[in-house]
Design a protein around this motif. Structure first.
Motif, PDB file in Angstrom:
ATOM      1  N   SER A   1     -13.931  -4.488   1.785  1.00  0.00           N
ATOM      2  CA  SER A   1     -12.808  -4.886   1.349  1.00  0.00           C
ATOM      3  C   SER A   1     -12.094  -3.492   0.639  1.00  0.00           C
ATOM      4  N   THR A   2     -11.224  -3.486   0.645  1.00  0.00           N
ATOM      5  CA  THR A   2     -10.338  -2.022   0.479  1.00  0.00           C
ATOM      6  C   THR A   2     -10.650  -1.732  -0.935  1.00  0.00           C
ATOM      7  N   GLY A   3     -10.392  -2.261  -1.662  1.00  0.00           N
ATOM      8  CA  GLY A   3     -10.564  -2.101  -3.190  1.00  0.00           C
ATOM      9  C   GLY A   3     -12.030  -1.243  -3.748  1.00  0.00           C
TER      10      GLY A   3
ATOM     11  N   LEU B   1     -11.869   2.155  -1.874  1.00  0.00           N
ATOM     12  CA  LEU B   1     -11.143   3.001  -2.810  1.00  0.00           C
ATOM     13  C   LEU B   1     -12.459   3.497  -3.550  1.00  0.00           C
ATOM     14  N   ARG B   2     -13.308   2.045  -4.579  1.00  0.00           N
ATOM     15  CA  ARG B   2     -13.725   2.711  -4.588  1.00  0.00           C
ATOM     16  C   ARG B   2     -15.326   3.831  -5.003  1.00  0.00           C
ATOM     17  N   ASP B   3     -14.910   3.122  -3.338  1.00  0.00           N
ATOM     18  CA  ASP B   3     -15.723   4.237  -3.364  1.00  0.00           C
ATOM     19  C   ASP B   3     -15.856   6.128  -3.219  1.00  0.00           C
TER      20      ASP B   3
ATOM     21  N   GLY C   1      -2.764  -0.430 -12.452  1.00  0.00           N
ATOM     22  CA  GLY C   1      -2.390  -1.760 -11.842  1.00  0.00           C
ATOM     23  C   GLY C   1      -1.290  -1.404 -10.083  1.00  0.00           C
ATOM     24  N   ASP C   2      -1.030  -0.257 -10.283  1.00  0.00           N
ATOM     25  CA  ASP C   2      -0.404   0.056  -8.943  1.00  0.00           C
ATOM     26  C   ASP C   2      -1.435  -0.087  -7.704  1.00  0.00           C
ATOM     27  N   LEU C   3      -0.333  -0.386  -6.213  1.00  0.00           N
ATOM     28  CA  LEU C   3      -0.922  -0.891  -5.642  1.00  0.00           C
ATOM     29  C   LEU C   3      -0.738   0.986  -4.766  1.00  0.00           C
ATOM     30  N   ILE C   4      -2.400   0.669  -4.212  1.00  0.00           N
ATOM     31  CA  ILE C   4      -2.144   2.440  -3.455  1.00  0.00           C
ATOM     32  C   ILE C   4      -1.359   3.115  -1.954  1.00  0.00           C
ATOM     33  N   ASP C   5      -0.973   3.689  -1.910  1.00  0.00           N
ATOM     34  CA  ASP C   5       0.207   3.211  -0.298  1.00  0.00           C
ATOM     35  C   ASP C   5      -0.616   3.387   0.789  1.00  0.00           C
TER      36      ASP C   5
ATOM     37  N   ASP D   1     -11.157  -8.271   3.136  1.00  0.00           N
ATOM     38  CA  ASP D   1     -11.202  -8.925   1.849  1.00  0.00           C
ATOM     39  C   ASP D   1     -10.197  -8.080   1.039  1.00  0.00           C
ATOM     40  N   GLY D   2      -8.271  -8.212   0.698  1.00  0.00           N
ATOM     41  CA  GLY D   2      -7.996  -6.719  -0.291  1.00  0.00           C
ATOM     42  C   GLY D   2      -6.658  -6.299   0.394  1.00  0.00           C
ATOM     43  N   TYR D   3      -6.652  -6.805   2.333  1.00  0.00           N
ATOM     44  CA  TYR D   3      -6.384  -6.377   3.040  1.00  0.00           C
ATOM     45  C   TYR D   3      -5.636  -8.125   4.280  1.00  0.00           C
ATOM     46  N   PRO D   4      -4.377  -7.380   4.909  1.00  0.00           N
ATOM     47  CA  PRO D   4      -3.033  -6.506   3.973  1.00  0.00           C
ATOM     48  C   PRO D   4      -2.542  -7.350   2.494  1.00  0.00           C
ATOM     49  N   ARG D   5      -2.021  -6.741   1.579  1.00  0.00           N
ATOM     50  CA  ARG D   5      -1.295  -6.888   0.785  1.00  0.00           C
ATOM     51  C   ARG D   5       0.213  -7.244   0.328  1.00  0.00           C
ATOM     52  N   ASN D   6       0.815  -7.395   1.823  1.00  0.00           N
ATOM     53  CA  ASN D   6       2.368  -6.895   1.849  1.00  0.00           C
ATOM     54  C   ASN D   6       2.673  -6.882   2.798  1.00  0.00           C
TER      55      ASN D   6
ATOM     56  N   SER E   1       4.485  -5.037   4.801  1.00  0.00           N
ATOM     57  CA  SER E   1       4.713  -4.153   6.243  1.00  0.00           C
ATOM     58  C   SER E   1       2.351  -3.118   6.090  1.00  0.00           C
ATOM     59  N   GLN E   2       1.936  -3.961   5.456  1.00  0.00           N
ATOM     60  CA  GLN E   2       0.141  -3.962   5.605  1.00  0.00           C
ATOM     61  C   GLN E   2      -0.025  -4.462   6.592  1.00  0.00           C
ATOM     62  N   ALA E   3       0.820  -5.984   6.498  1.00  0.00           N
ATOM     63  CA  ALA E   3       0.397  -6.811   7.782  1.00  0.00           C
ATOM     64  C   ALA E   3       0.560  -6.362   9.373  1.00  0.00           C
TER      65      ALA E   3
ATOM     66  N   VAL F   1     -18.073  -2.968 -16.769  1.00  0.00           N
ATOM     67  CA  VAL F   1     -16.684  -3.921 -17.227  1.00  0.00           C
ATOM     68  C   VAL F   1     -15.891  -2.579 -16.718  1.00  0.00           C
ATOM     69  N   ARG F   2     -14.959  -2.951 -14.985  1.00  0.00           N
ATOM     70  CA  ARG F   2     -14.038  -2.583 -13.808  1.00  0.00           C
ATOM     71  C   ARG F   2     -12.786  -2.279 -15.391  1.00  0.00           C
ATOM     72  N   SER F   3     -12.525  -0.725 -14.918  1.00  0.00           N
ATOM     73  CA  SER F   3     -11.736  -0.097 -15.448  1.00  0.00           C
ATOM     74  C   SER F   3      -9.886  -1.215 -15.652  1.00  0.00           C
TER      75      SER F   3
ATOM     76  N   LYS G   1       0.095  -6.620 -14.415  1.00  0.00           N
ATOM     77  CA  LYS G   1       0.583  -5.907 -13.978  1.00  0.00           C
ATOM     78  C   LYS G   1      -0.178  -6.394 -12.475  1.00  0.00           C
ATOM     79  N   ARG G   2      -1.329  -6.331 -12.312  1.00  0.00           N
ATOM     80  CA  ARG G   2      -1.715  -6.273 -11.184  1.00  0.00           C
ATOM     81  C   ARG G   2      -1.607  -7.990 -10.636  1.00  0.00           C
ATOM     82  N   PHE G   3      -1.384  -8.463 -11.246  1.00  0.00           N
ATOM     83  CA  PHE G   3      -0.720 -10.349 -11.127  1.00  0.00           C
ATOM     84  C   PHE G   3       0.636 -10.257 -10.590  1.00  0.00           C
TER      85      PHE G   3
HETATM   86  P1  AMP Z   1      -9.493  -5.318  -5.700  1.00  0.00           P
HETATM   87  O1  AMP Z   1     -10.828  -4.831  -5.695  1.00  0.00           O
HETATM   88  O2  AMP Z   1      -8.632  -5.961  -4.350  1.00  0.00           O
HETATM   89  O3  AMP Z   1      -8.715  -6.065  -7.178  1.00  0.00           O
HETATM   90  O4  AMP Z   1      -8.511  -4.059  -5.774  1.00  0.00           O
HETATM   91  C1  AMP Z   1      -8.399  -3.066  -6.847  1.00  0.00           C
HETATM   92  C2  AMP Z   1      -7.190  -1.831  -6.700  1.00  0.00           C
HETATM   93  O5  AMP Z   1      -6.869  -1.289  -5.251  1.00  0.00           O
HETATM   94  C3  AMP Z   1      -5.307  -2.760  -6.560  1.00  0.00           C
HETATM   95  O6  AMP Z   1      -5.401  -3.221  -7.571  1.00  0.00           O
HETATM   96  C4  AMP Z   1      -4.546  -1.928  -6.055  1.00  0.00           C
HETATM   97  O7  AMP Z   1      -4.747  -0.694  -7.039  1.00  0.00           O
HETATM   98  C5  AMP Z   1      -6.007  -1.168  -4.830  1.00  0.00           C
HETATM   99  N1  AMP Z   1      -6.097  -1.697  -3.125  1.00  0.00           N
HETATM  100  C6  AMP Z   1      -6.814  -2.175  -2.931  1.00  0.00           C
HETATM  101  N2  AMP Z   1      -6.334  -2.637  -1.941  1.00  0.00           N
HETATM  102  C7  AMP Z   1      -5.563  -3.076  -1.085  1.00  0.00           C
HETATM  103  C8  AMP Z   1      -4.297  -2.327  -0.547  1.00  0.00           C
HETATM  104  N3  AMP Z   1      -4.616  -3.212   0.775  1.00  0.00           N
HETATM  105  N4  AMP Z   1      -2.836  -1.544  -1.069  1.00  0.00           N
HETATM  106  C9  AMP Z   1      -3.078  -1.532  -2.245  1.00  0.00           C
HETATM  107  N5  AMP Z   1      -3.751  -1.378  -2.671  1.00  0.00           N
HETATM  108  C10 AMP Z   1      -5.037  -1.855  -2.561  1.00  0.00           C
END
Ligand code: AMP
Length: 218
Positions: free
Chosen positions: A30-32, A35-37, A56-60, A84-89, A91-93, A161-163, A172-174
């Motif tokens: 999971s890319t999320g 990132l949390r790690d 609620g923004d995306l990471i670059d 899980d969580g990748y690709p999200r757009n 350009s990532q694909a 609860v996740r922040s 915003k995320r949706f």
């Molecule tokens: P998730 O755990 O998949 O809900 O992701 C939580 C947050 O991590 C997202 O709202 C984004 O800020 C960031 N994130 C996770 N995966 C990606 C990704 N593939 N591209 C950009 N940001 C990401």
């Protein structure tokens, strides 16, 4: 077996990914979580990531790709993995496809979970996670409630609860998800890799899991 799971927040992709990981004995990436790690290490990068994720923004794309490259190079990915969580757009694909070509791996199947915004919101604000082992629980879904209120079934830590699981950040995320994934869906549809599964309140975790397995084994 490589699997990509695409879904808006709280559609259950994390839960399904864990079940698939156990069934097929392949890692859940999971890319999320990656990132949390990084955030939990308290690094300078982690602090920047937290600030962006809490809005609620995306990471670059470059940061995510680096984390992913590192993870996919580990030997437990040799027989496949669940992304899980990748690709999200798109350009990532595209970047991901280049990475797969260089690693001589296939895209595999792309599973898209469709859920109405109202239900996703209800589930998001009812979600609690274990900060220690990452297990996710949901007070709205019978199969996903912890056995003891507020305590992780697996490691007995206090649940939190996740922040970024507030109503405001959810909206915003949706929106970001809908905006970016329309073209992502088309991208995989054209390639013939896309399978859509509808999530609604009448389906149990197991119902959805059976549908996913059917797709993967078809
Ligand atoms: P998730 O755990 O998949 O809900 O992701 C939580 C947050 O991590 C997202 O709202 C984004 O800020 C960031 N994130 C996770 N995966 C990606 C990704 N593939 N591209 C950009 N940001 C990401």
């Amino acid at each position: 077996m490589n699997i990509i799971l695409i879904a808006p927040p709280a559609a259950g992709k994390g839960t399904q990914a864990k079940l698939l990981s156990e069934k097929y004995n392949i890692p859940h990436i999971s890319t999320g979580d990656l990132l949390r790690d990084e955030i939990s290490k308290g690094t300078e990068l982690g602090l920047k990531l937290k600030e962006i994720m809490d809005k609620g923004d995306l990471i670059d794309d470059a940061t995510i790709l680096n984390l992913l490259k590192e993870r996919l190079s580990l030997s437990d990915c040799n027989n496949g993995y669940i992304l899980d969580g990748y690709p999200r757009n798109v350009s990532q694909a595209e970047e991901y496809e280049k990475l797969l070509n260089s690693l001589n791996k296939d895209i595999g199947k792309v599973i898209f979970f469709d859920i109405e915004e109202k239900l996703a919101l209800q589930r998001t604000v009812s979600r609690i996670i274990c900060p220690n082992c990452g297990t996710s629980y949901n007070l709205l879904v019978n199969d996903l409630k912890p056995k003891i209120d507020g305590i992780c079934d697996k490691c007995e830590c206090s649940l939190k609860v996740r922040s970024d699981d507030t109503e405001e950040v959810f909206i915003k995320r949706f929106e970001t998800f809908i905006d970016k994934t329309k073209t992502l869906k088309d991208f995989y549809q054209e390639k013939g890799n896309l399978y859509i599964i509808n999530v609604d309140e009448n389906k149990t975790v197991n119902d959805i899991f059976n549908e996913v397995v059917k797709v993967l084994e078809s």
